[in-house]
Structure formats: C-alpha cells, structure tokens
Design an enzyme around this catalytic site. Structure first.
Site, PDB file in Angstrom:
ATOM      1  N   ASP B  13       0.858  -1.188   0.000  1.00 43.16           N
ATOM      2  CA  ASP B  13       0.000   0.000   0.000  1.00 43.16           C
ATOM      3  C   ASP B  13       0.895   1.238   0.000  1.00 43.16           C
ATOM      4  O   ASP B  13       1.712   1.428   0.896  1.00 43.16           O
ATOM      5  CB  ASP B  13      -0.868  -0.049   1.278  1.00 43.16           C
ATOM      6  CG  ASP B  13      -1.972   0.991   1.241  1.00 43.16           C
ATOM      7  OD1 ASP B  13      -2.089   1.714   0.234  1.00 43.16           O
ATOM      8  OD2 ASP B  13      -2.715   1.068   2.240  1.00 43.16           O
ATOM      9  N   ASP B 107      -3.333   2.496  -5.737  1.00 43.03           N
ATOM     10  CA  ASP B 107      -2.101   2.493  -4.953  1.00 43.03           C
ATOM     11  C   ASP B 107      -1.996   1.325  -3.991  1.00 43.03           C
ATOM     12  O   ASP B 107      -1.257   1.378  -3.029  1.00 43.03           O
ATOM     13  CB  ASP B 107      -2.015   3.805  -4.158  1.00 43.03           C
ATOM     14  CG  ASP B 107      -3.159   3.941  -3.167  1.00 43.03           C
ATOM     15  OD1 ASP B 107      -4.232   3.395  -3.440  1.00 43.03           O
ATOM     16  OD2 ASP B 107      -2.967   4.584  -2.121  1.00 43.03           O
ATOM     17  N   GLU B 108      -2.737   0.281  -4.234  1.00 42.91           N
ATOM     18  CA  GLU B 108      -2.812  -0.771  -3.225  1.00 42.91           C
ATOM     19  C   GLU B 108      -3.086  -2.095  -3.933  1.00 42.91           C
ATOM     20  O   GLU B 108      -3.908  -2.145  -4.846  1.00 42.91           O
ATOM     21  CB  GLU B 108      -3.978  -0.405  -2.310  1.00 42.91           C
ATOM     22  CG  GLU B 108      -4.171  -1.241  -1.105  1.00 42.91           C
ATOM     23  CD  GLU B 108      -5.455  -0.832  -0.368  1.00 42.91           C
ATOM     24  OE1 GLU B 108      -5.776  -1.498   0.585  1.00 42.91           O
ATOM     25  OE2 GLU B 108      -6.135   0.129  -0.787  1.00 42.91           O
TER      26      GLU B 108
END
Lengths: 369, 424
Positions: B13, B107-108
C-alpha cells in the site's frame, strides 16, 4: 350444498387445480378451489390465480344445490387420503364444510363464495379444433426455451401464430440465447389474426391437461385471452401483453457446415463432459474435424474432460463453444435418432433438428469460451 | 521458516499516494502539509501528506474541516492521469514478482507470492525486494505487510506505515491480532463497532474468545465473518486483475439534492464514465448498482442484473433508472454513485445474444469514436445533448458550476473489500 362423490373423481379434480392456485398469496381466496353443483349429477371445480383459470366438470350425486370455496391444497391432502371409495360433502352454517367418508368425518373452515374471483366467460369465442397430441408435442418442443427472466416480459411465453402457407400453427420460444420454433399442420385453420404470446405458466397447465384430453379438443383466442376446451375442462389464460421479437431474422437460412450424428451418442457424451463444465457459463467446446467431433470442457476448479464422437462431416474444421445445457435441451426434444447440426462460424447461431424432421428447429447462439 | 506458510500473501500500500506523487513532482511541496482534493466547500480530502496528518487531517474528511485543522495546508487539485500513470508502473513492479496481483485501487494491491521462496527468499526478503523495486521505479515509498492471509497482510501493512515492512508468520497471527481494537476487523465500521463494544467486545481477542454461535445469533453474517477473521482465518484467494469485479464512479455533490429527478443527471454522468472505463479495460458488466448517501450519511445501495452484458452507458443508465423507485427518497442526498459489477473480461466466457446484435454493433462503433475523440481532445469535447432530465447541460435548471466544484472519486476496488457500512 350437499353431494355424494367418488373419492377418485374428486381427487382427480383437485389434483388438476394444484398448479394453478397460488401457494404464497396474501389473498387466501386465490389459494382456494370453488366447487359448484351443476344440475343433479355434475359439479364444476374451478381455480384461478387471476391470470389462468381452470374449470373442470365432474360426476357427482347432487343432493342439494350450492357451492363451497375452500383451500385447495388442504382439501386435496384430505381427499386423497380418504379410506373409502365414496364420500359426502356438505356445507353447513357459517361456511363450514363437512366431509364424511366411511368412519371418518372432517369439519373444515371454508371461505365465503362471494370472495372467489369472477371466472372469465366469453360468449363470443370462436373455437377451432386441434389435435391434443399435436399441441402437446408443440409445447414440449418450445417450453424449455421460454425465458424465466421477468424483466424480459415479452419472452416469458410462447409465441403462437397461424401458418401462412398452410392450415396450421407455429409456436416460437426464446430466452435471447436460444430459440425453438415448431410448425404443425392442423385439421382446421387456426382463428388467429395475429401472433399472440401464451404465458409460460399457462402452457405448463395446458400441457398437464392435454395428457387427459381426448377427442374434441378446441382452442380459441378472444381479446387478450386464450381458451382451451376438452373433455369437460376449460382453461383460460391471459396472454402476455408484449411484442415478441422478430424471430424470423435470427433463424439462419444458410449454413456452411452440416453435421449428421446420433442424437443419443451426442447426448450421452454431453452428459459426461458437462460434469466438468465451468460453473459460470457452462461452456463446452466443439472441435469439428472430418467425421469427428471432439467435446471439451474445462473447469478451473475440477479439471478437464474430452470426448471424441464419430459423426458424418466433410468440410473445414471449426471450433465453437456452446452452453452445454442449451445443446442438451435442444437435443432432448428431438424424437428422431439421427440429428443434424448446421453451423457457419464460431459467432453464428447453430441449428439443431432431427434428421428428416420438418417443422422443428432449435437455434442456439454460441458462447465465447 | 517459509515452508510453514500455507500461503504467502503480500499487501502493498503506497504511503499517502496522491500527496506523495505531488511532493515528488514538486520539490517545493516536500516537507510541507499537502492536501489533495478540490477546494470546493463540499469536497472531501482525497489524500493528506504525513505532514498534514499530524494536524489530524485525513482522507474523506470534508475539505472545510481539513482547512480548519491545518490552515497552512497546501491544497493541490488531484491529477488523476498522473496517478494512473504512476500506478501502472507500481503494478508492473508487483507483477514482476508474481502473476497473481489483485489491485484494490490505484495504490494498493495484494500479491500472492506462494511458492516464490526459491526465487526471492524468505517472506521478509520478498517484502524488502518489493519495496526496493517500487522505490527504484517510482521514487516513492510503499508499506508492505506479509502473512498467510489477505486480512492479516493488510492489517500488517497498515500498522507498519509509513514506509513499513511487517511480516506476521502463521504461528504469530493470534499474538499479533489479539490486542488490536475491533475496528481493525474488516466489516466493523462506524455502525457495528459501538454495537460490539456495548456487548463488551473491545479487542480482537474478545471477539476470538466469544462464542461463535452467540456471535452469529447476535450479529448474523457479520458475526461469523468477524469470528473467523479474529482467529486469523481468511480463505479468500488473491484474485488477479483479469477477474476484476467492479467499476464504479461516484460524485460527492457541491449541494445536496432531492428526489430521483435530481439524481438522474449524476447517474447519467457516472454511467458515461463507468462505461468508458469498462471499454478501456475490455470488460462487459452484467450488473448495475446505484449508491446514494443521504445528507445524514446514511448509505443506500440497490442493484440489478442486466439481461445482456454491456460496456455502453445507455443500458447501464437505463438499469439504474429502473432501480430508482426502490430507494427511499425522503432525505436530501450528498452523494450519487453508479457501479458496474459482475464483469466479464475479454477472455472470459460470454454467451452470445440472438437479438439486438446490429444495434449493439452500431453503439459500439459510436462509443469507439467518442473514446477516440476524448482521448485526443479531452472529456469535454463531446457531451450529451441531454443531462437525463430533458434539459441542456447548461440549462436554467442546473448550475453548471455544480460539476466543477464537486469532488469525484473513482472507485474500482473489489466490493468485497469495502465493508465500511454495517452489512447487517
């Protein structure tokens, strides 16, 4: 009302209405059956869900005229377990019904007759006679393809229209993925100006009573209803109010590949390979080569299956996918031992029918697998 | 010993992703409190940099509140194209470690590294190499959690932030989870947490030691779910992007709206964007979900299956319209969203349709033309002649500035990971 009746006769009458009465309804009267005397030796037994109504005429010894309205399921369960061959039914005060059979006596709570919906009656119905066995065959060949998706309302029934070139009837059903069309000659010209859609539930009921129908079966279309009469039974069905899609344009008129094969062999092979068809889509791959058809399924969680079957085919190879259930459904209503499959390419619908059998075509849209 | 691990699941993350990208690209922002989001009065914070977080600013906080807490914060308007570009490079790094990468958002992602010990070493070495790979490719920091389940891996990456690396071996899972507060359980949000606490369940250990039958009786599905999580049980596999499950778009409105007619233009706009993204990802959707949030933050969702899978705005919008009567419209709304789910990828099985092929082909051609024009000249080069109410987009009935001021949130996470609201 008071009458004596053979238990077998009453059981038959109540059995017939079980499919029509609503099981989960907020209006108890729609789960009821109406029993009404007709003269001295007959009774009429009716049920309706407001879309479909069935009335049957049965033998009974009427002692006192009248009628009763009572829960159909409960009464059926009681009547079919009665110990003797004859029973008596009697309506007593406050809508109670008394059933006596040998040493058994039931007192049942009934509804008031006024609540029972008015049954449809058409004085101006123009009937035409039909062969019950032919109509039953037509229903069998189409019912499986009817959509069960209520959001596609216009596909939730079988489309019926008169044939143009000869005296007869055409029935078409589709769920948007596959289509079934059957045409049959009729002894008498159908009185049907334009195509109508008969709802699925109505056809299931019609299919049931056709088993009992003898000579003199007849059909009429009035306003937005279809009426079937035979052997003292009258079935009225409200038609689906919708526009059936232009089915003609999706039935292929040409093909580039024709396969002849044993229907039983293909069905058995499909049954075996379908065990490993993926849960989503139920896809089976057809790999067609000269005189050979390979069926392959692949379930990522279980494994794969492949079966080769001998077929009569001379032409270019083709790889095409189908929902295995759609193909098995189409084959299941073919009565001929030899079946024909017509294909064009992997994106065009396949056509299935019995060799030498005119008047029936199952069209199945392929799936990408 | 990695051999004791039934699975090796990594949760990676990015730290304060949008803000970190802004700080990387603009050195003047480094070391300063940065808040990414639109400056409008009703918009919410997309991401706050760690400098801003020290002032108590967090994601999803109303912008006005963020400015109150941190008056010196620099508000930066999000540059989604840039974030998407960086995201692509991050996901590429992840995929160089394993084909089984499940992105949850830009983003993860989860990465299933089971069986990769021989290539990359022990779980901790794997995590270090992933962090290093991301740093080399993007000059950004990522927090990584590693465990044998998705759930524990995610909690581990969260707790390690920022720039974290936390490995929770299978035999340490209970010791790791036990002291954590119940809010760390997926599915326990603002509604469920107080209910659990009232019954004396404050830590994950409390939940683990509670009677399963009682939990189930008291909380239904949620009870079973959290009891399993509390024991560190989470059998869910890492589902790679090939089987992504939904694409959604939602708008937080500049002004509350009332009634279905006012929601329609937003749904049409959302359908347009969702369809565009479906096409970009070569997906067809078989279901549509409408999401509404009332001014009092009550979340309502309703969904419907489509009879024909689609990547076109019109069928999505029509299905959404069909769902509207099922909602309770008595309260004003602050958010309208539309999600397409049950996605069929380009290589997934797809049943052909007998009817409507020609119409769909024409629509597909039209969609393709619009997509190409928008790719060259921007989104606004083509707009609909109607906004769903029969008025022009800029007609008297609507303030065109509503749109500019509103905050947009692209959500394409797997819905199963969004347990914010109480499932009961």
């Amino acid at each position: 009302m008071e009458l004596n009746i053979r238990v077998q006769e009453l059981t038959r009458a109540l059995h017939r209405v079980q499919g029509i009465v609503e099981k989960k309804t907020t209006k108890p009267v729609l789960a009821s059956v109406l029993i009404k005397t007709r003269g001295q030796d007959r009774i009429a037994v009716s049920a309706t869900d407001l879309e479909i109504a069935l009335t049957g005429d049965y033998e009974a010894e009427v002692i006192k005229e009248g009628s009763i309205t009572i829960g159909a399921k409960g009464l059926y369960d009681i009547v079919r377990s009665l110990p003797e061959a004859h029973a008596s039914l009697k309506r007593t005060a406050n809508n109670w019904v008394e059933i006596v059979c040998g040493k058994v006596k039931y007192r049942l709570v009934a509804n008031s007759d006024e609540e029972f919906p008015k049954l449809p009656a058409f004085s101006d119905a123009a009937f035409f006679s039909v062969d019950a066995a032919v109509v039953r065959g037509m229903i069998d060949k189409t019912l499986y393809a009817v959509s069960t998706d209520e959001t596609r309302y216009n596909l939730t029934g079988v489309y019926c229209e008169a044939l143009a070139r000869e005296t007869g009837l055409r029935m078409v059903a589709t769920d948007g993925h596959r289509l079934s069309v059957v045409e049959r000659a009729m002894p008498e010209a159908p009185i049907l100006k334009e195509g109508v859609i008969i709802p699925r539930k109505g056809l299931i009921e019609l299919r049931r009573i056709l088993d009992d129908a003898g000579e003199g079966a007849r059909l009429a279309f009035v306003d937005n209803s279809a009426i079937f009469e035979s052997s003292g039974l009258t079935l009225t069905m409200r038609l689906v109010d919708g526009r059936f899609p232009d089915y003609q344009q999706v039935i292929p008129t040409a093909f580039s590949r024709q396969i002849r094969l044993s229907r039983t062999t293909l069905t058995q092979a499909l049954k075996r390979t379908s065990l490993l068809a993926p849960d989503k889509g139920q896809g089976v791959r057809f790999d067609l080569a000269e005189n050979m058809l390979s069926l392959t399924t692949n379930n990522p969680d279980l494994g794969e299956a492949r079966e080769d079957i001998d077929v009569a085919y001379e032409g270019e190879p083709l790889r095409i996918g189908f929902n295995v259930r759609y193909v098995m459904d189409a084959l299941s209503v073919i009565t001929e031992e030899n079946a024909v499959i017509e294909l064009t390419d992997e994106l065009s619908p396949g056509v299935f029918y019995g060799a030498g059998a005119e008047g029936y075509r199952a069209v199945v849209m392929p799936m990408r697998i | 010993m990695a051999s004791m691990w039934p699975r090796i699941i990594v949760h990676a993350d990015m730290d304060a992703f949008y803000a970190a990208v802004e700080q990387r690209d603009d050195p003047s922002l480094r070391g300063r409190p940065v808040v990414v989001g639109h400056p409008g009065p009703r918009s919410v914070v997309s991401t706050a940099s760690y400098e801003a977080r020290r002032f108590g600013v967090g994601s999803a906080m109303p912008m006005a509140e963020a400015r109150r807490r941190c008056p010196e914060a620099i508000v930066v308007i999000p540059r989604f194209e840039q974030y998407e570009e960086v995201s692509r490079r991050i996901m590429e790094v992840f995929r160089s470690f394993s084909p089984d990468v499940e992105p949850l958002s830009l983003d993860e992602a989860f990465i299933d590294m089971t069986g990769a010990e021989r290539l990359f070493g022990e779980p901790e070495a794997m995590a270090r190499r992933i962090k290093q790979g991301v740093r080399e490719a993007t000059d950004l920091a990522v927090s990584v959690g590693v465990s044998a389940t998705k759930y524990v891996a995610k909690v581990a990456s969260d707790l390690g932030k920022p720039d974290g690396l936390l490995v929770v071996p299978p035999d340490s899972v209970l010791a790791f989870l036990d002291p954590l507060p119940i809010a760390r359980l997926w599915g326990v949000g603002r509604k469920a947490a107080p209910r659990l606490e009232r019954l004396g369940l404050r830590t994950i250990r409390d939940v683990r030691e509670a009677d399963r039958v009682w939990l189930e009786r008291t909380f239904g599905h949620l009870g079973t779910h959290i009891h399993a999580l509390a024991k560190g049980e989470d059998p869910r596999p890492v589902v790679s992007s090939r089987t992504r499950q939904s694409v959604g778009h939602e708008d937080t409105l500049a002004r509350d709206i009332r009634g279905p007619d006012a929601a329609k233009p937003w749904l049409l706009g959302a359908a347009d964007r969702v369809a565009e993204r479906l096409r970009a990802g070569k997906f067809l959707a078989s279901g549509v979900r409408v999401k509404l949030k009332t001014a009092s933050f009550r979340l309502m969702t309703r969904q419907r299956r489509l009879d024909v899978p689609t990547d076109s705005a019109d069928p999505l919008y029509k299905a959404a319209l069909g769902i509207l009567p099922e909602f309770d419209w008595s309260e004003p709304l602050r958010l309208v969203g539309l999600t397409a789910f049950d996605l069929v990828g380009a290589s997934d099985p797809l049943q052909g349709q007998l009817f409507g092929q020609d119409a769909r082909r024409k629509q597909a051609d039209l969609d393709k033309t619009v997509d190409a024009l928008r790719a060259r000249f921007g989104r606004d080069v083509i707009r609909r002649g109607t906004d769903g109410r029969g008025h022009d987009r800029d007609g008297h009935d609507r303030d065109a500035s509503d749109r500019k001021e509103s905050d947009r949130k692209e959500s394409d996470r797997d819905e199963s990971d969004r347990h914010e609201s109480d499932p009961s």
